[in-house]
Each structure stands twice: as C-alpha cells, then as structure tokens.
Motif scaffolding. Structure first.
Motif, PDB file in Angstrom:
ATOM      1  N   TYR A   1       0.513 -10.952  12.382  1.00 22.99           N
ATOM      2  CA  TYR A   1      -0.500 -10.695  13.405  1.00 22.99           C
ATOM      3  C   TYR A   1      -1.885 -10.625  12.770  1.00 22.99           C
TER       4      TYR A   1
ATOM      5  N   VAL B   1      -0.200  -7.377   9.973  1.00 26.51           N
ATOM      6  CA  VAL B   1       1.210  -6.977  10.004  1.00 26.51           C
ATOM      7  C   VAL B   1       2.101  -8.214   9.982  1.00 26.51           C
TER       8      VAL B   1
ATOM      9  N   PRO C   1      15.509  -0.985  13.944  1.00 23.19           N
ATOM     10  CA  PRO C   1      14.701   0.160  14.378  1.00 23.19           C
ATOM     11  C   PRO C   1      13.417  -0.285  15.066  1.00 23.19           C
ATOM     12  N   ASN C   2      12.711   0.645  15.645  1.00 21.80           N
ATOM     13  CA  ASN C   2      11.419   0.323  16.252  1.00 21.80           C
ATOM     14  C   ASN C   2      10.479  -0.249  15.197  1.00 21.80           C
ATOM     15  N   GLY C   3       9.757  -1.289  15.580  1.00 20.35           N
ATOM     16  CA  GLY C   3       8.805  -1.892  14.661  1.00 20.35           C
ATOM     17  C   GLY C   3       9.420  -2.926  13.742  1.00 20.35           C
ATOM     18  N   ALA C   4      10.722  -3.226  13.916  1.00 20.88           N
ATOM     19  CA  ALA C   4      11.405  -4.162  13.014  1.00 20.88           C
ATOM     20  C   ALA C   4      10.959  -5.604  13.230  1.00 20.88           C
TER      21      ALA C   4
ATOM     22  N   LYS D   1      11.752  -7.106  16.502  1.00 24.11           N
ATOM     23  CA  LYS D   1      12.655  -7.642  17.527  1.00 24.11           C
ATOM     24  C   LYS D   1      11.881  -8.269  18.692  1.00 24.11           C
TER      25      LYS D   1
ATOM     26  N   THR E   1       8.852  -9.263  18.818  1.00 33.54           N
ATOM     27  CA  THR E   1       8.105 -10.440  18.361  1.00 33.54           C
ATOM     28  C   THR E   1       9.024 -11.659  18.354  1.00 33.54           C
TER      29      THR E   1
ATOM     30  N   ARG F   1       9.897 -12.609  22.033  1.00 40.58           N
ATOM     31  CA  ARG F   1       8.790 -13.282  22.716  1.00 40.58           C
ATOM     32  C   ARG F   1       8.603 -14.706  22.194  1.00 40.58           C
TER      33      ARG F   1
HETATM   34  P1  ADP Z   1      10.282  -4.051  17.654  1.00 39.75           P
HETATM   35  O1  ADP Z   1      10.443  -4.813  18.933  1.00 39.75           O
HETATM   36  O2  ADP Z   1      11.456  -4.223  16.725  1.00 39.75           O
HETATM   37  O3  ADP Z   1       9.950  -2.609  17.881  1.00 39.75           O
HETATM   38  P2  ADP Z   1       7.760  -5.496  17.359  1.00 39.75           P
HETATM   39  O4  ADP Z   1       8.037  -6.942  17.290  1.00 39.75           O
HETATM   40  O5  ADP Z   1       7.278  -4.937  18.651  1.00 39.75           O
HETATM   41  O6  ADP Z   1       9.060  -4.680  16.845  1.00 39.75           O
HETATM   42  O7  ADP Z   1       6.692  -5.105  16.235  1.00 39.75           O
HETATM   43  C1  ADP Z   1       6.820  -5.509  14.885  1.00 39.75           C
HETATM   44  C2  ADP Z   1       5.571  -5.088  14.137  1.00 39.75           C
HETATM   45  O8  ADP Z   1       4.458  -5.866  14.597  1.00 39.75           O
HETATM   46  C3  ADP Z   1       5.185  -3.634  14.339  1.00 39.75           C
HETATM   47  O9  ADP Z   1       4.618  -3.179  13.142  1.00 39.75           O
HETATM   48  C4  ADP Z   1       4.129  -3.726  15.442  1.00 39.75           C
HETATM   49  O10 ADP Z   1       3.234  -2.642  15.354  1.00 39.75           O
HETATM   50  C5  ADP Z   1       3.460  -5.030  15.133  1.00 39.75           C
HETATM   51  N1  ADP Z   1       2.925  -5.706  16.345  1.00 39.75           N
HETATM   52  C6  ADP Z   1       3.623  -6.049  17.443  1.00 39.75           C
HETATM   53  N2  ADP Z   1       2.840  -6.702  18.336  1.00 39.75           N
HETATM   54  C7  ADP Z   1       1.619  -6.774  17.767  1.00 39.75           C
HETATM   55  C8  ADP Z   1       0.348  -7.346  18.176  1.00 39.75           C
HETATM   56  N3  ADP Z   1       0.223  -7.979  19.349  1.00 39.75           N
HETATM   57  N4  ADP Z   1      -0.697  -7.212  17.339  1.00 39.75           N
HETATM   58  C9  ADP Z   1      -0.562  -6.593  16.155  1.00 39.75           C
HETATM   59  N5  ADP Z   1       0.573  -6.050  15.694  1.00 39.75           N
HETATM   60  C10 ADP Z   1       1.669  -6.128  16.490  1.00 39.75           C
END
Ligand code: ADP
Length: 308
Positions: free
Chosen positions: A17, A21, A41-44, A46, A48, A51
């Motif tokens: 991103y 990240v 876990p959260n933030g893994a 998934k 992303t 989508r």
């Molecule tokens: P999960 O669904 O497993 O919780 P995410 O795919 O939502 O994981 O997030 C993966 C990482 O990317 C996390 O560190 C999150 O904070 C970051 N992240 C997700 N979406 C965005 C975005 N649009 N912009 C910046 N960072 C993002």
C-alpha cells in the motif's frame, strides 16, 4: 460433472500500500473447487487478497487465473462469474428482502420476469429467508443479513464465491446456520472463506491456507496438517502464575482458561515430562504451531511444493 471443475491459480502475487505496508508478499496458491479456508489473524492480508480476487483492486505483481480467465486483466469476465460477500456491506434498511433481491437480480442481468421470480424464490428458500421475505432488512439480525448477503452473492450462479470474515459478528446459533448454508453450496464452484476463526475452517473446509504478515505459512488439507502433528502436542493444566516459567522452558503454542485453571499446549518432538500429557492434535494446534514458526518441517515442505 468433472468438466465443470475449475481451479483458481494465484502466482507470486504481491501488494504494497501507499503507506508502505506490504499486505501481500509473494503469495502463490492453487485453489480447487469446493470449500477453501483462508485462515489468519487480523492484519494478515486476507481482505487484501479477497478484494484482489474480486477484481476490486490490482496486485503490484503476480498472476491470477480462474479457469481460462486472467483475473487481473479480464475483470468483466470474472465479474460475470463472481459472487463476493465483503466483510461489511450496507443494505437498504427500509427495503424488503424479496424486493431488494429482485432488484439486485435485475442488475445482474436477469431481466426476464418469470426466470427472475424463480431465481429469487429459490435463493430465499436456500438461505432460509423465505418466511421473512416481506420483512424489512433493517429489522434483520446479523445472521439474517449475512444470509441475505449470500443470496445476493449467489445470483447468477457464480463459479467463484468469496466470503470475507462472515461469522465474525454472529452468535453461535447463527454461525452454525450460516456455515451449514455454505456447506451446501455446489461442489462445482470454488468457495473461499476468509476467517480468523479456526473452527470455521475445521468444520467446513477440505483445503486451507494459513496466512500471516502477507505470507502463506502453510497450505493443504486440514486433516493432513493435523496428522503431521501427531505425537508432538502436549498438554498440562497449571495455575496461571506458572505460565511465565513454562514459556521460558517450552514451546508454548496456546493457553486457555478452563474453569479458572489454565490449559497449556506445548509443541515438542520428544516427551517433555514434567506432568505434560500427549494429546491428539487439532486444527487449532496446527494454526498456533504454524503461527509460532515451530513446525519448520511443514513450512519447508510448502515452500518446496511452490518452487516445483
Ligand atoms: P486482514 O483482512 O487479514 O485483517 P487486511 O488485508 O485488511 O488484513 O490488511 C493487511 C495489512 O494492510 C494491514 O496491516 C492493514 O492495516 C493494511 N491495509 C489494508 N488496507 C489498507 C489500505 N487501503 N491502505 C493502507 N494499508 C492498508
């Protein structure tokens, strides 16, 4: 029937991103027809990945192929055969379930009135919402809303159905009803269930992957992964105050409260003695062992498979 089986092939997909990240770090997976669990876990990463598979965002690198379709390049083709239930979705609270589903069916291109009536009726029955079809969505429980989301996602018979964290806000009874609904979906489509709840995967999925910090730590069949841990998971029930000492000495993978006492699971290839007893492993042990990086053998196996 065999001809209808398709595979989703994800190759070396990465995504960073704008804030730096690295949400996906060289992900490769082969996902066959049936229920597939993406556990992490959260933030893994998934959501992303979900989508990206749903054509809502592009990867920086890598290929995604669904059957014959290049998911990154042929978005319209994918969308015709895709059902996506996002983590959060808005519904029109004043609309009645039947009317809104009918409206979405029109948007999906089912313009013939008679066939639309048939499809809407079948989906409301399949998702167990037939009796409440004339009620407003605003009054639906969390589980009813999720099931309505599935009905919408199933319009047009998708070959790929993506369900992102569906059970997170559901109470136990609703969760069971929801998982039962998913389990009834056809064997000829790919259903990807993303979740941080191990039981969702163990109850439902014939294949799975564990994702953490944007990387796949393990993939395969849950039953095989459990089998590989036979003889390596040991349990002891202790007072909470003993935990720090145990964590110093053993590879503690999980601790759980049981009637005020603490049940500790440790990973050990040899008998740790000291009051520990061998227990049959379950998927939770697989998950925590993998997350802790203890079963290196499995991680290495998986890396080799991907390279081959
Ligand atoms: P999960 O669904 O497993 O919780 P995410 O795919 O939502 O994981 O997030 C993966 C990482 O990317 C996390 O560190 C999150 O904070 C970051 N992240 C997700 N979406 C965005 C975005 N649009 N912009 C910046 N960072 C993002």
């Amino acid at each position: 029937m065999e001809n209808n089986q398709i595979t989703l092939s994800i190759r070396n997909v990465s995504k960073t991103y704008a804030n730096g990240v690295k949400a996906l770090n060289n992900i490769s997976l082969d996902i066959p027809s049936g229920m597939y669990g993406l556990l992490g876990p959260n933030g893994a990463g998934k959501s992303t990945l979900m989508r990206t598979l749903a054509t809502l965002q592009d990867p920086d690198e890598g290929d995604i192929i669904l059957g014959e379709i290049n998911v990154v390049k042929q978005k319209e083709e994918v969308r015709q055969t895709l059902g996506y239930l996002p983590q959060e979705f808005g519904l029109y609270p004043k609309a009645k379930a039947e009317d809104l589903l009918d409206y979405f069916a029109v948007l999906k291109g089912i313009t013939n009135w008679a066939s639309r009536k048939e499809v809407v009726e079948a989906l409301l029955k399949q998702t167990n919402l037939w009796d409440v079809r004339r009620q407003k969505l605003g009054g639906f429980s969390g589980g009813m809303k999720q099931r309505f989301g599935v009905a919408v996602a199933l319009l047009g018979n998708p070959k790929l159905l993506i369900v992102d964290e569906p059970t997170a806000g559901l109470d136990p009874a609703e969760r069971v009803r929801f998982l039962n609904l998913l389990s009834e979906l056809g064997e000829n489509s790919i259903v990807i269930l993303s979740t941080h709840i191990v039981e969702d995967v163990s109850e439902l999925c014939t294949r799975m992957a564990i994702i953490s910090k944007g990387q796949i730590l393990q993939q395969g069949e849950p039953l095989n992964a459990i089998e590989e841990l036979q003889g390596m998971i040991w349990r002891r029930i202790v007072e909470k105050s003993m935990l720090p000492a145990l964590e110093q000495e053993y590879k503690v993978i999980s601790t759980k409260l049981l009637s005020g006492r603490t049940v500790v699971h440790v990973y050990s290839e040899e008998n740790p003695g000291n009051g520990f007893e061998l227990v049959p492993p379950d998927l939770e042990d697989v998950y925590f062992t993998t997350m802790a990086g203890y079963n290196q053998k499995q991680v290495m196996l998986q890396e080799r498979e991907v390279q081959l």
